[in-house]
Every structure is written in structure tokens, then in C-alpha cells.
Design an enzyme around this catalytic site. Structure first.
Site, mmCIF file in Angstrom:
data_model
loop_
_atom_site.group_PDB
_atom_site.id
_atom_site.type_symbol
_atom_site.label_atom_id
_atom_site.label_comp_id
_atom_site.label_asym_id
_atom_site.label_seq_id
_atom_site.Cartn_x
_atom_site.Cartn_y
_atom_site.Cartn_z
ATOM 1 N N LYS A 12 -23.822 16.238 -8.573
ATOM 2 C CA LYS A 12 -22.939 15.732 -9.621
ATOM 3 C C LYS A 12 -23.186 16.477 -10.935
ATOM 4 C CE LYS A 12 -20.436 12.752 -9.529
ATOM 5 N NZ LYS A 12 -20.635 11.326 -9.746
ATOM 6 N N LYS A 100 -2.946 -0.191 -5.308
ATOM 7 C CA LYS A 100 -2.297 0.765 -6.213
ATOM 8 C C LYS A 100 -1.100 0.126 -6.913
ATOM 9 C CE LYS A 100 -3.819 4.984 -3.866
ATOM 10 N NZ LYS A 100 -3.438 6.200 -3.105
ATOM 11 N N ARG A 104 -0.261 -0.333 -10.874
ATOM 12 C CA ARG A 104 1.042 0.048 -11.441
ATOM 13 C C ARG A 104 1.646 -1.095 -12.253
ATOM 14 N NH1 ARG A 104 5.009 3.562 -7.526
ATOM 15 N NH2 ARG A 104 3.649 5.364 -7.171
ATOM 16 N N HIS A 227 -3.422 4.885 7.953
ATOM 17 C CA HIS A 227 -2.655 5.871 7.198
ATOM 18 C C HIS A 227 -2.186 7.002 8.113
ATOM 19 C CE1 HIS A 227 -5.005 4.490 3.375
ATOM 20 N NE2 HIS A 227 -4.228 3.552 3.867
#
Length: 268
Positions: A12, A100, A104, A227
Site C-alpha cells: 500500500k 449502490k 445513489r 454476476h
């Protein structure tokens, strides 16, 4: 923006330093410290969030709600299938799209200017494994076709997603809209992806067909597989038309995107 609790995560740190060498200004802030978020986002005109929404690693989509109150223009972490078109998604994968949509609604209720980026399939997840779940390198011997392998998907290099996103944030044409990254040369079926790979390696792969019923039997409880089902069995990505004023390659023809053929060539 990065978390202050990096510890000894050398990868990182090296990533952050590479950003700094390219001109980025690093700002430390935490989702657990609201004032630090306010201070951080006040330094920017636009916030682009790339927080994880992939259950393979972690699922943190709803943490973005903590950002909503302090932002001038927000590009939330989506970058996949447009969640507004996935109302009929199956469990357990629909949690990604539901979360999601929660983000929104919070953005829109707060009156924050936004741009949503629907980037379809990350090439790294799909093309490297020839559209097979659980594979990220292409075999030179065999491949499993999902169904008959004829449903169209849309595959986009991750660097191209970033390029189109950066173009969009300063563009008034994309304000309060969803833009779709749909490179015309990359709208291909799994079978067509396999054929490109076969051309490169000079041989035909041994093919096995996984029926829809067989896939559903092994899919239970696995978010990521859900998915794949919607993309590879239902063809959800290519089942609708996108207007030119919402399609990234039409809005920004100056961006030269990576084609599926070019992407697969790196594995030869």
C-alpha cells in the site's frame, strides 16, 4: 485520500508513493472520523470513489454514505453493471446493486452533483480467464463455455475506465447522468473471446459446455457467480442501446481504448 492506519502494509505504501511521484497530493482521512472526511473532500472539486464493491475481497459500498454530506461532485464506486438496470437481479448477488442504489438515492436526495460510470466488465477479471469464474490466466488446453458461450459481454481495460472517468468529471455533458463505457470492438461473446485466444496460440481449445441449470446449482450463496450469470447467461450488458451522449467512446473519441485482441496478446 488514504486511511491513516497503513501500518506495515508495504504494498500500500509503495502504491501511494507511486501516486505521489506522478503528482498526486496525498491526504490522510478516515471513514471513522467525519471531520477528517470533510477536511479532505473540501480540498477537491470532484470526489471519485474506488472503494471495494467486490465480495471476493471486501464489500464496503455503503461506507460511501459518510462521504455524501461533504462533496461538491461525486463519482461513486460503481464501474460495473448499471445497478438501475438490475432490479430483477438474483440473490445473493443483488446486494451489490441494491447497495449502490442506496448510495445513489442518498446522493440525489442531498442534491449533490454526480456522474455515474457504468464500465461493464473489468478486463482483468473476465478476459484473462476467458470469461470463466475463478480463472485469471487463459488456458492453452481447455475452456468451459457458459451456456453456449454466445451471450455478448462488454470488456474494458481498467486503465481505460480510469481515463474515461477523468474525462467525464470536468464535462458538463455528463453532469447528473450515467455514462456507459461500451467500446464497440469489445462487445463480444465468450466464444468470440476464446476464438481470439485460439488464434494467438495457434490451436483449438477443448471445450466443455456448462448449462444454465448446472451453473445455477453451483452458484448458490456466491455473490460473484451471480454476476457472471447475469452477464454470461442472460446477456444483461448488451441487451439495451445507449445514446451517443451517454457512451464514453462517443463522447471522448480522442481516447484510444485497448481492444480485446490487444488485451489478450499480453498473455501469449
Amino acid at each position: 485520500m488514504h486511511r491513516p492506519e497503513i501500518g506495515v502494509d508495504i504494498e500500500k505504501i509503495q502504491l501511494l508513493l507511486s501516486f505521489k511521484m506522478q503528482g498526486a497530493h496525498l491526504v490522510s482521512a478516515s471513514f471513522d472520523d467525519y471531520q477528517s472526511l470533510v477536511d479532505a473532500v473540501s480540498l477537491a472539486d470532484v470526489v471519485i470513489c474506488a472503494i471495494s464493491g467486490v465480495h471476493i475481497r471486501s464489500h464496503q459500498i455503503l461506507l460511501q454514505l459518510k462521504l455524501v454530506q461533504a462533496i461538491k461532485r461525486f463519482v461513486p464506486s460503481e464501474f460495473g453493471t448499471d445497478p438501475a438496470r438490475m432490479e430483477e437481479a438474483m440473490e445473493p448477488g443483488r446486494i451489490t446493486f441494491d447497495d449502490k442504489m442506496v448510495v445513489r438515492r442518498a446522493i440525489e436526495e442531498a442534491g449533490i452533483p454526480f456522474t455515474y460510470v457504468a464500465a461493464n466488465c473489468f478486463a482483468g477479471y473476465f478476459l484473462g480467464g476467458l470469461c470463466q469464474p475463478g480463472f485469471i490466466l487463459p488456458s492453452r488446453e481447455r475452456v468451459t463455455l457458459l451456456g453456449e458461450g454466445n451471450q455478448k459481454g462488454i470488456y474494458v481495460d481498467e486503465d481505460d475506465i480510469a481515463a474515461y472517468t477523468l474525462k467525464a468529471i470536468d464535462d458538463p455533458r455528463t453532469l447528473n447522468k450515467t455514462i456507459y463505457v461500451k467500446p464497440p470492438k469489445n462487445v463480444l461473446s465468450q466464444r468470440e473471446v476464446v476464438q481470439i485466444w485460439e488464434k494467438y496460440i495457434g490451436k483449438e481449445l477443448q471445450k466443455t459446455v456448462l448449462s444454465e441449470q448446472e451453473f445455477l446449482a453451483v452458484m448458490k450463496g456466491q455473490v460473484g457467480l451471480t454476476h457472471y450469470y447475469h452477464v454470461c447467461y442472460e446477456g444483461c450488458l448488451a441487451s439495451f442501446e445507449v445514446d451517443d451522449d451517454q457512451e464514453a467512446t462517443k463522447l471522448y473519441p480522442e481516447v484510444r481504448y485497448t481492444t480485446v485482441e490487444e488485451y489478450l496478446k499480453r498473455y501469449v
